[in-house]
Write an enzyme that holds these catalytic residues in place. Structure first.
Site, PDB file in Angstrom:
ATOM      1  CG  LEU A  35     -10.132 -21.764  16.312  1.00  0.00           C
ATOM      2  CD1 LEU A  35      -9.033 -22.382  16.969  1.00  0.00           C
ATOM      3  CD2 LEU A  35     -10.524 -20.231  16.750  1.00  0.00           C
ATOM      4  CG  HIS A  39      -9.478 -17.328  15.703  1.00  0.00           C
ATOM      5  ND1 HIS A  39     -10.116 -17.461  14.515  1.00  0.00           N
ATOM      6  CD2 HIS A  39     -10.262 -16.394  16.451  1.00  0.00           C
ATOM      7  CE1 HIS A  39     -11.234 -17.219  14.546  1.00  0.00           C
ATOM      8  NE2 HIS A  39     -11.466 -16.617  15.555  1.00  0.00           N
ATOM      9  N   GLY A 149      -8.480  -9.645  19.063  1.00  0.00           N
ATOM     10  CA  GLY A 149      -8.014  -9.080  17.465  1.00  0.00           C
ATOM     11  C   GLY A 149      -8.548  -7.669  17.417  1.00  0.00           C
TER      12      GLY A 149
END
Ligand code: PAF
Length: 282
Positions: A35, A39, A149
């Protein structure tokens, strides 16, 4: 307090059921771990849209091609859990491969059309792996909202398509790409870049931005795509899979003349062993 972790579908569903019984809504952020701030921004969006936020960390073997980086993909669950906790996540779902794909599993979700070009052409089978695991994750968690995303712009379009087609009752939210100060889109794969490649990498975003500006100035799609290809090669990108102007919703090809409506400009190119993707649009 450490972030609670569940590893089975049954435990995930039990927690989501308990929240729902208390009248709480659930936001979900599927990830493959490793991450970064990108994120964590998705977690914050989920928190803004729902009472509870669940993140999953699952490096999905079925979306990697035989010569891709499944084995090398960075994995550090303890670090991921700490970052998620600090970002306000309430639960980590980290299933093993055998939980996700038990012996005998033989169903694949394939989305046609929007999966054909770009990443679909460059990475055969990739979107079937993504569509299958995302369908499973959404069915396992049953969130009100799921956040993905925009960095993986085509993936987001594929997920919107499958959620509509399969009547999955979750709102899909696309969150903006997070970037380093020099413009490089944050990605777990940036960790593969050597210092020299890391210095070259922001050129990808710069070339896309320049391409977008030229389109706005009335240049033709064909001309700006060709100039962008040359610019990327000059900036040191060795294998340019695509740099293309497409419709933001359907991902259909635009051009060759000037673009009149909304556009998305997408690119994928390699620096050494690292394949970078990025996109910009209006
Ligand atoms: O974008 C990713 O990290 C993955 O493709 C996803 C959506 C978690 C599916 O494995």
């Amino acid at each position: 307090m450490p972030l609670p972790v569940v590893r089975t579908v049954a435990d995930l569903r039990a927690q989501v059921r308990a929240w729902r019984a208390s009248g709480l809504s659930v936001g979900f952020v599927p990830t493959m771990g490793a991450l970064h701030e990108g994120h964590l921004s998705l977690v914050r969006v989920a928190r803004g849209k729902a009472d509870r936020a669940v993140a999953s960390v699952f490096v999905n073997p079925t979306q990697f091609g035989p010569n891709e980086d499944f084995d090398a993909y960075p994995r550090d669950e303890a670090r991921d859990a700490e970052l998620l906790e600090a970002a306000g996540c309430h639960l980590l779902y980290a299933p093993a491969v055998a939980e996700m794909y038990p012996q005998g599993a033989s169903t694949t979700v394939t989305v046609s059309g929007v999966t054909d070009p770009l990443e679909g052409a460059a990475r055969p089978g990739h979107f079937a792996g993504v569509a299958t695991v995302v369908t499973k994750l959404l069915n396992q968690c049953g969130p009100d909202v799921a956040v993905f995303g925009q960095k993986d712009f085509q993936q987001l379009a594929v997920i919107r398509r499958l959620v509509a087609d399969l009547d999955i009752p979750a709102e899909i939210v696309g969150a903006p790409t997070m970037r380093a100060d020099d413009g490089l889109a944050l990605s777990s794969r940036n960790a593969y870049l050597t210092p020299e490649e890391r210095a070259q990498a922001p050129a990808l975003h710069q070339v896309l931005q320049a391409l977008l500006q030229s389109l706005r100035d009335g240049e033709s799609v064909a001309a700006v795509e060709s100039l962008a290809l040359d610019a990327l090669a000059r900036a040191g990108f060795q294998k340019i899979d695509y740099v293309e102007v497409r419709h933001p919703a359907t991902l259909e090809r635009l051009g060759p003349g000037p673009a009149t409506g909304p556009v998305r400009v997408l690119a994928a190119a390699r620096l050494g062993r690292t394949r970078l993707i990025d996109n910009v649009g209006d």
